[in-house]
Design a protein around this motif. Structure first.
Motif, mmCIF file in Angstrom:
data_model
loop_
_atom_site.group_PDB
_atom_site.id
_atom_site.type_symbol
_atom_site.label_atom_id
_atom_site.label_comp_id
_atom_site.label_asym_id
_atom_site.label_seq_id
_atom_site.Cartn_x
_atom_site.Cartn_y
_atom_site.Cartn_z
ATOM 1 N N GLU A 37 0.813 -1.216 0.000
ATOM 2 C CA GLU A 37 0.000 0.000 0.000
ATOM 3 C C GLU A 37 0.849 1.271 0.000
ATOM 4 O O GLU A 37 0.487 2.276 -0.605
ATOM 5 C CB GLU A 37 -0.933 0.007 1.206
ATOM 6 C CG GLU A 37 -2.065 -0.978 1.091
ATOM 7 C CD GLU A 37 -2.933 -1.033 2.338
ATOM 8 O OE1 GLU A 37 -2.774 -0.171 3.232
ATOM 9 O OE2 GLU A 37 -3.777 -1.937 2.418
ATOM 10 N N GLU A 38 1.970 1.223 0.708
ATOM 11 C CA GLU A 38 2.831 2.410 0.823
ATOM 12 C C GLU A 38 3.963 2.429 -0.193
ATOM 13 O O GLU A 38 4.757 3.361 -0.228
ATOM 14 C CB GLU A 38 3.408 2.506 2.244
ATOM 15 C CG GLU A 38 2.355 2.649 3.320
ATOM 16 C CD GLU A 38 1.515 3.907 3.174
ATOM 17 O OE1 GLU A 38 2.016 4.918 2.628
ATOM 18 O OE2 GLU A 38 0.347 3.882 3.606
ATOM 19 N N ASN A 39 4.045 1.350 -0.986
ATOM 20 C CA ASN A 39 5.110 1.227 -1.984
ATOM 21 C C ASN A 39 6.497 1.244 -1.338
ATOM 22 O O ASN A 39 7.407 1.934 -1.785
ATOM 23 C CB ASN A 39 4.982 2.317 -3.052
ATOM 24 C CG ASN A 39 5.752 1.962 -4.303
ATOM 25 O OD1 ASN A 39 5.954 0.793 -4.623
ATOM 26 N ND2 ASN A 39 6.200 2.975 -5.023
ATOM 27 N N TRP A 40 6.623 0.487 -0.247
ATOM 28 C CA TRP A 40 7.872 0.359 0.496
ATOM 29 C C TRP A 40 8.487 -1.008 0.243
ATOM 30 O O TRP A 40 7.798 -1.960 -0.096
ATOM 31 C CB TRP A 40 7.629 0.477 2.002
ATOM 32 C CG TRP A 40 7.155 1.799 2.495
ATOM 33 C CD1 TRP A 40 7.222 2.999 1.864
ATOM 34 C CD2 TRP A 40 6.533 2.051 3.754
ATOM 35 N NE1 TRP A 40 6.695 3.986 2.661
ATOM 36 C CE2 TRP A 40 6.257 3.426 3.829
ATOM 37 C CE3 TRP A 40 6.187 1.245 4.837
ATOM 38 C CZ2 TRP A 40 5.660 4.017 4.935
ATOM 39 C CZ3 TRP A 40 5.582 1.831 5.933
ATOM 40 C CH2 TRP A 40 5.334 3.200 5.979
ATOM 41 N N THR A 41 9.776 -1.121 0.505
ATOM 42 C CA THR A 41 10.422 -2.433 0.508
ATOM 43 C C THR A 41 10.043 -3.138 1.813
ATOM 44 O O THR A 41 9.640 -2.485 2.785
ATOM 45 C CB THR A 41 11.954 -2.309 0.444
ATOM 46 O OG1 THR A 41 12.412 -1.659 1.648
ATOM 47 C CG2 THR A 41 12.411 -1.528 -0.787
ATOM 48 N N LEU A 42 10.190 -4.453 1.835
ATOM 49 C CA LEU A 42 9.902 -5.190 3.071
ATOM 50 C C LEU A 42 10.875 -4.797 4.175
ATOM 51 O O LEU A 42 10.492 -4.724 5.347
ATOM 52 C CB LEU A 42 9.938 -6.693 2.824
ATOM 53 C CG LEU A 42 8.785 -7.238 1.981
ATOM 54 C CD1 LEU A 42 8.966 -8.740 1.746
ATOM 55 C CD2 LEU A 42 7.440 -6.966 2.635
#
Length: 79
Positions: A37-42
């Motif tokens: 949803e936030e377009n972040w890496t894990l």
């Protein structure tokens, strides 16, 4: 981090650190949903969750205020 050193023997701190927001044995756990949803890496997502936990401890134990500047996660940086 200094907070970890000060609180390493605190039972609330230990319980919070061992608590996972991810439900075991599910295909799409909370952390993966958050990352997507936030377009972040894990990796960044794990750091963000850790920062939220640290801030929670600070608010609960030290009755400090949670400031927007402290958590600038939405902008893509974990402080």
């Amino acid at each position: 981090m200094e907070t970890k050193i000060l609180l390493q023997n605190d039972s609330l701190w230990n319980r919070l650190q061992s608590f996972s927001l991810d439900t075991p044995n599910v295909d799409f756990p909370f952390s993966k949903k958050l990352a997507k949803e936030e377009n972040w890496t894990l990796d960044f997502t794990a750091k963000a969750i850790e920062e939220y936990k640290n801030s929670f401890i600070s608010v609960v134990l030290y009755q400090t205020e949670l400031h927007q500047a402290k958590l600038s996660i939405k902008s893509g940086t974990c402080i």
